[in-house]
Design a protein around this motif. Sequence first.
Motif, PDB file in Angstrom:
ATOM      1  N   MET A 525       0.825  -1.190   0.000  1.00 29.02           N
ATOM      2  CA  MET A 525       0.000   0.000   0.000  1.00 29.02           C
ATOM      3  C   MET A 525       0.867   1.250   0.000  1.00 29.02           C
ATOM      4  O   MET A 525       0.600   2.211  -0.707  1.00 29.02           O
ATOM      5  CB  MET A 525      -0.854  -0.038   1.261  1.00 29.02           C
ATOM      6  CG  MET A 525      -2.041   0.838   1.229  1.00 29.02           C
ATOM      7  SD  MET A 525      -3.285   0.362   2.433  1.00 29.02           S
ATOM      8  CE  MET A 525      -2.407  -0.152   3.859  1.00 29.02           C
ATOM      9  N   HIS A 568      -2.899  -6.912  -9.210  1.00 27.07           N
ATOM     10  CA  HIS A 568      -3.487  -7.224  -7.913  1.00 27.07           C
ATOM     11  C   HIS A 568      -3.493  -6.030  -6.972  1.00 27.07           C
ATOM     12  O   HIS A 568      -4.289  -5.982  -6.045  1.00 27.07           O
ATOM     13  CB  HIS A 568      -2.728  -8.383  -7.252  1.00 27.07           C
ATOM     14  CG  HIS A 568      -3.269  -9.704  -7.615  1.00 27.07           C
ATOM     15  ND1 HIS A 568      -2.737 -10.467  -8.624  1.00 27.07           N
ATOM     16  CD2 HIS A 568      -4.330 -10.396  -7.138  1.00 27.07           C
ATOM     17  CE1 HIS A 568      -3.435 -11.570  -8.735  1.00 27.07           C
ATOM     18  NE2 HIS A 568      -4.402 -11.551  -7.864  1.00 27.07           N
ATOM     19  N   ASN A 569      -2.580  -5.143  -7.199  1.00 23.87           N
ATOM     20  CA  ASN A 569      -2.512  -3.997  -6.297  1.00 23.87           C
ATOM     21  C   ASN A 569      -2.860  -2.703  -7.002  1.00 23.87           C
ATOM     22  O   ASN A 569      -2.505  -1.625  -6.542  1.00 23.87           O
ATOM     23  CB  ASN A 569      -1.126  -3.904  -5.666  1.00 23.87           C
ATOM     24  CG  ASN A 569      -0.842  -5.101  -4.804  1.00 23.87           C
ATOM     25  OD1 ASN A 569      -1.405  -5.229  -3.721  1.00 23.87           O
ATOM     26  ND2 ASN A 569      -0.023  -6.006  -5.303  1.00 23.87           N
ATOM     27  N   ASP A 571      -5.553  -1.238  -7.155  1.00 22.69           N
ATOM     28  CA  ASP A 571      -6.411  -0.341  -6.370  1.00 22.69           C
ATOM     29  C   ASP A 571      -5.597   0.651  -5.556  1.00 22.69           C
ATOM     30  O   ASP A 571      -5.921   1.839  -5.507  1.00 22.69           O
ATOM     31  CB  ASP A 571      -7.362  -1.143  -5.482  1.00 22.69           C
ATOM     32  CG  ASP A 571      -6.643  -2.209  -4.677  1.00 22.69           C
ATOM     33  OD1 ASP A 571      -5.476  -2.476  -4.998  1.00 22.69           O
ATOM     34  OD2 ASP A 571      -7.251  -2.771  -3.752  1.00 22.69           O
ATOM     35  N   TYR A 572      -4.523   0.164  -4.941  1.00 26.09           N
ATOM     36  CA  TYR A 572      -3.677   1.079  -4.169  1.00 26.09           C
ATOM     37  C   TYR A 572      -3.057   2.134  -5.077  1.00 26.09           C
ATOM     38  O   TYR A 572      -3.026   3.328  -4.750  1.00 26.09           O
ATOM     39  CB  TYR A 572      -2.539   0.308  -3.486  1.00 26.09           C
ATOM     40  CG  TYR A 572      -2.986  -0.647  -2.419  1.00 26.09           C
ATOM     41  CD1 TYR A 572      -4.137  -0.407  -1.674  1.00 26.09           C
ATOM     42  CD2 TYR A 572      -2.250  -1.783  -2.143  1.00 26.09           C
ATOM     43  CE1 TYR A 572      -4.539  -1.288  -0.690  1.00 26.09           C
ATOM     44  CE2 TYR A 572      -2.639  -2.670  -1.157  1.00 26.09           C
ATOM     45  CZ  TYR A 572      -3.792  -2.421  -0.442  1.00 26.09           C
ATOM     46  OH  TYR A 572      -4.173  -3.286   0.530  1.00 26.09           O
ATOM     47  N   ILE A 574      -3.977   3.152  -8.059  1.00 22.66           N
ATOM     48  CA  ILE A 574      -4.920   4.064  -8.678  1.00 22.66           C
ATOM     49  C   ILE A 574      -5.408   5.089  -7.686  1.00 22.66           C
ATOM     50  O   ILE A 574      -5.590   6.258  -8.008  1.00 22.66           O
ATOM     51  CB  ILE A 574      -6.079   3.255  -9.275  1.00 22.66           C
ATOM     52  CG1 ILE A 574      -5.598   2.622 -10.562  1.00 22.66           C
ATOM     53  CG2 ILE A 574      -7.274   4.115  -9.536  1.00 22.66           C
ATOM     54  CD1 ILE A 574      -6.521   1.600 -11.073  1.00 22.66           C
ATOM     55  N   ASP A 575      -5.600   4.639  -6.472  1.00 24.43           N
ATOM     56  CA  ASP A 575      -6.033   5.572  -5.451  1.00 24.43           C
ATOM     57  C   ASP A 575      -5.012   6.691  -5.294  1.00 24.43           C
ATOM     58  O   ASP A 575      -5.360   7.875  -5.315  1.00 24.43           O
ATOM     59  CB  ASP A 575      -6.211   4.809  -4.135  1.00 24.43           C
ATOM     60  CG  ASP A 575      -6.860   5.657  -3.077  1.00 24.43           C
ATOM     61  OD1 ASP A 575      -7.784   6.399  -3.452  1.00 24.43           O
ATOM     62  OD2 ASP A 575      -6.452   5.582  -1.918  1.00 24.43           O
ATOM     63  N   SER A 578      -4.940   8.906  -8.430  1.00 27.93           N
ATOM     64  CA  SER A 578      -6.057   9.825  -8.624  1.00 27.93           C
ATOM     65  C   SER A 578      -6.029  10.946  -7.590  1.00 27.93           C
ATOM     66  O   SER A 578      -6.395  12.074  -7.879  1.00 27.93           O
ATOM     67  CB  SER A 578      -7.386   9.075  -8.606  1.00 27.93           C
ATOM     68  OG  SER A 578      -7.841   8.927  -7.295  1.00 27.93           O
ATOM     69  N   LEU A 579      -5.541  10.639  -6.406  1.00 30.38           N
ATOM     70  CA  LEU A 579      -5.408  11.712  -5.421  1.00 30.38           C
ATOM     71  C   LEU A 579      -4.347  12.714  -5.844  1.00 30.38           C
ATOM     72  O   LEU A 579      -4.514  13.924  -5.703  1.00 30.38           O
ATOM     73  CB  LEU A 579      -5.051  11.144  -4.047  1.00 30.38           C
ATOM     74  CG  LEU A 579      -6.182  10.476  -3.290  1.00 30.38           C
ATOM     75  CD1 LEU A 579      -5.735  10.077  -1.907  1.00 30.38           C
ATOM     76  CD2 LEU A 579      -7.364  11.415  -3.189  1.00 30.38           C
TER      77      LEU A 579
END
Lengths: 982, 344
Positions: A525, A568-569, A571-572, A574-575, A578-579
């Motif tokens: 993360m 697999h990761n 999501d971390y 991209i978060d 995007s921030l």
Amino acid sequence: MILFSNSASSSSSDSPWSTAPSLSLPGGLVLNGRPGCMTIRMPPFPFLSIASLFGVMLFSASDALAGEAVDAEPVSQDVRLHCQVIASFLPGVVTSIAKVILGDSKQGQTILSMAFLTWSSVVATAMSDRLMPQDMSLDMFQSKDKDMGKRQLIINQDKRWWNDTASKVHHLLKRILSIGIHSHWKLRLSVCQFAKMLLQNCNQSLENCVPLLVDVLVAHLNDDYKQVSVFSRQALDSFSVIVVARGSGSLISMFEDNIHSLATRLPRVVRTADDTVRLPTLDLLVGYLRLLGPRISSLLSSSAHLKRLSQALLQILEIDLSDIRIMEKHSAVLGSSTESALYHPVTEETFGHSHYRLQFRHFNDDHIKAAVIKSIRLLGCYGDLSLLVDHFADYFTQSSHWQKQAVLIVNELVRGCAQIGLDCSEDGFLHCSVNSKEAIEEHIMSLLSEYVSESHWHVPTTIDTRMEDFRANQSSRSLAAINVASPNGLSAQTLNSNTILVCLLLDGIAGFAEVLGQHFDALLMTALYPILEKLGDSKGVISQTALDTLTVICQCCGYSSMNDLICHNADYLIDAVSLNLRHLDMNPTTPRVLKMMLQHCDKALLPLVDDTLHEVFTVLDGHFDDTALLLVPVLQTLVEAIHYWFPSTNRATVCEWHEGSRIHEKEKVKACSISDFLKEYCHKNLDMEDGEGGVKDEDFDQTGEQNGEADDFPEDKKEPIPGHCLLTTEVLDRCIHFVSSKNARLRLLVLSVIQHGLLILAATTDQLLPQVHKLWSPLVKRFADIEPVVLMKVTHDIINSCWWHCGVFGLQALDVLCTMAEVSGDFIRRRVVSNVWPALSTSLERMNGMSLQSGKLYKHTVNFKLQKTVLTSLDVLICELDMGDVELSEISAAVLPYLDVRQPRELQEAAVRIFKALATADPDATWLVLSDAVGCCLLPPHPCLTSVKLGTERRPKGIQYSGVVMDLVCELSCCIWRKYIM
Amino acid sequence: MARPPPDPLYSLRGSSGEVNTVAFLNPNDGQDQLLVSGGSDGQVTTWSLKTRRPVCSFAGHEKSVIAVEFAGRNRLFSQGRDGLIRLWSLADDRSQHAPTPRILCEIKVEAAGFCRFCLFRRHISLVSDGPDTIVMFPGENETALKTVAIATGTGQTGHPVYKLPVEQPERVGMCMAVHLFETEERLFGAGGFECGDVLVWRLEDEMLMTRVSLHREPLTCFSLDLTCMRGISGAAENLCKIFEFELNGSELISSCVKSFELLGASKGVSDTAIRSDGKICAVGCWNGSVQVFSWKKLKPLAVLTYHTMGISSVTFSESCSSEPAILLAVGSRDKRISIWSLYN
């Protein structure tokens, strides 16, 4: 003598001890001792047999000693006496054997190793710790033994004797060991056995010799022969068990003193001495640390020790910053060379060539590095990690000079605490590490957040990118403006230092992954985003190291590939992306992460990042100029990736236009078209006469229509447009605005995006044509860029690079045009004719003089490239677009001069290709032009026909044609004859 | 220059449908910090805030889920547009392959609408198996609101069941939001209605205590702060109202004390939340922004812009020793949930 030679001969083939008869009578021993002693005095001739002799008698003694219950009872009287007898011969024996050892340097290893073993056995037997009296003042033998014969021989082992003998033995030992490390491994093994025996049996009686003996073993720890190194390690370990068990303070403090003095002289040794001295010294350090084992943590709690050791390590590990490879760029300046990385995502070869290895200032040898690292890992294994990490963190913050070394050391400390690379499997007892698993995890967490913190992770490693972009916006031709002096005042030295620092931080993260294994998953993360950020770094060293780190993470966390890891990761990632996109000005590296994700993944990623890509579009829409240069590379990677992921199947020929496969197809069509037409015409007429033809035709038409309807039907349902096509459309929509940007680099990037985008859309005409329409007018303006090239060439040579880029730019625009022609064909014909044709033909006409009779060097000029590209693209354009007569004749006129033999070869070939293309498009006119130019007349195929002389006098003067052209003309003539006459 | 608006700490992605509702697990219930969300496709998802990933996701309802609420360890209430409130038993979060949650109890909600249920959890000893939670939801016709008591351990429903009446139900309209609260050891039920009013009943005798007129447009949500007996309400207009209660003997007096306009042109408010420490309140708007005000003076503090579509739900976590920072979770129709840490 005779008596013993028997046993010697019987045992010489084997180990001297193995077949020895048991002579356990003390009386016998006394008798045996004297001749042995005497014989040794006349060396070296019968040494082997003498050794056996001693072997025999020592065996019995040591056997007896060993036979006693270990500590429970005192040594029995018999044995004691036995040993005492040997002790009486000690001085003579040991000096004699020492002489043998130090004697002829050429003597065989068998003799020497025997001598060593004998020496150690004699001493070990005579001076065994277990014989040491508890109370030195008591004379033990006075009352008990009445035999005067023996009494004379047996010396009185009182306290003074022990001390005196010990110091003498120490003296001898020093001399024996001064001969250094031997070349034969068996001998080295014997030396180790020698040391082991003495250490085991005499570590109290010969306390003063212990350092010497330990040094011997430690020096053999890194022996090339496994037998030797394993033996010495085991010997050391068993000794350290003795030491730890006994808790003998004096020994421990002696080790500590040794380490201290070693640490003090280590930096000097490493700086000045050569490898033969450095390595043993470092090996000694490693050995001592290994010996101390768990006591290291108490050693390090003394600040003097800690300071000395850390200073030594920091000084040794000074890093060489002058290596040129640190500076190497990873990606090309134009940013379009991502394909190699794209197509071979994780393989080593793509990066392999620029693999950088850390260079140290004071040494190059890998063995030395390994030894240093091993000692650090031992510290990490046994020391208190929090203490050590805090200590080195201080150095890290103190000065930038220590930073890199401190990071390197901390990395290795962490690796050490998980016993990585310490081959603990062989030791077994290493497991008592002081750091608990939870504590390690906690440390790693805090270290990781420290590593990736803004101030350390984002140190400038290149000339500040933001500054670069700023300048790029200021001057439109920024590509040329590469200043040697960094604008933000950072010296190359600092930049290099920072680069190395970043690499070390990355390596540290790899270490964390190694230590935590599967548990590292939870840290992804935090860690993954920064690593990808560095993977996209322009410095080759950094991106390579980041790739290595990712590979390690894949292995440790059980991902099969980098694609797997990233997907697999995602999501971390991209978060975070995007921030950060919300404040792009503060996070200029964010687009890189997205770019790397696209580059290293397969199409499974696309739905995951869809959301974020739309955010990118939004940002592009919102902030036009300043962010485009950061974000367009992402779009470029995106279209390249999509093009790679979804190879268009509908038009397989798209990619092979220069293969000429299409030309052949068209040729066939053209060649038989006229005859076909005539046949069909006749046929139709006949049918009409029959009267049924109309009906038939109608039927045919109807069925055709029905077929058409049947075909149309599924189209009416409107198959959903694939997601990647929609995405590409959106990308192209954004690109339109940037085609006319002032920034040359941006324009180039955008053109490359458009080119790939068009290829993707080739499959879906519904999407393609509107895009082509929208792109046309901005694109055509780019052809104007071709002209300044020529002008500038003439007027200004100083701004070389500027016009060069414009040239490149025009070429790129032509490339895009070709792609457009391929994918959309007729759709752009009229536009090409009205907008592009004149520009191309005039520029060709103007430039033909320049290339005429030019030398080899001309091929490296921009003009040449421009000509070549124009000529090759014309070829494609003619094939793809159905041109009219006027355009074709214009083109043929413009290209004709390039058929001259004096033109560069490539241009000639390109021109010939064009004429071939022209010939397929309009054979008659082409033949006319060519035959006109060449001046040949049409020879009739049969003598009964008169030759035709064409009377046009448009022949351009002064062109010399090559044989190829003649062939071409002949071929065409034949073709024409065949068509019209046969 | 004003400081730029803050960013979310992180966002939770991967919901298959629009996020309609989010709720935190009360940390005192002793688990890793969890969040639950309900989506427009009927999925209920629990998220671990430690890994920021779904722990489990299951089809909670056939239609979209409009409300979810934790009720202690491994117990979860969900309400769907299919007219059901379900109590779920979740598997322990430790096991990786969690079996699908079990339905312990199902309550039928007759009234069709978007009104979310509310819970009131009594802190009675867990030894007794009696009902520990009261669920309130809108009723039909003359019954404006209805409560059911449930033992969350077993899922047994029991007494007391209250039916809170209203005269001329067509005048007040549909119930839009409900709250249960306790003051001076008496339970009250409050409902916000389509007419823009909030009505409060005393549960024990099912008597209507007070009615406060707040909005011209249909009220959509309201929140109460019991420490100062104050509430905030939002409606389908760009206004928020502050109202107060006063308990005078057995009388409950209510009044609207303040009205303020929201920043930006939002057409309406979808959810409000007051932080448990009484410092700030958050208002989620239809235009995708969340506006944060100081709760005492109602000073505008920040406009949180992150979501691209309307906000559906805002909620604060509760502070605990292991996680002292109070988080704000915002669910939006753009399928994302954002987590913010504000003024901690």
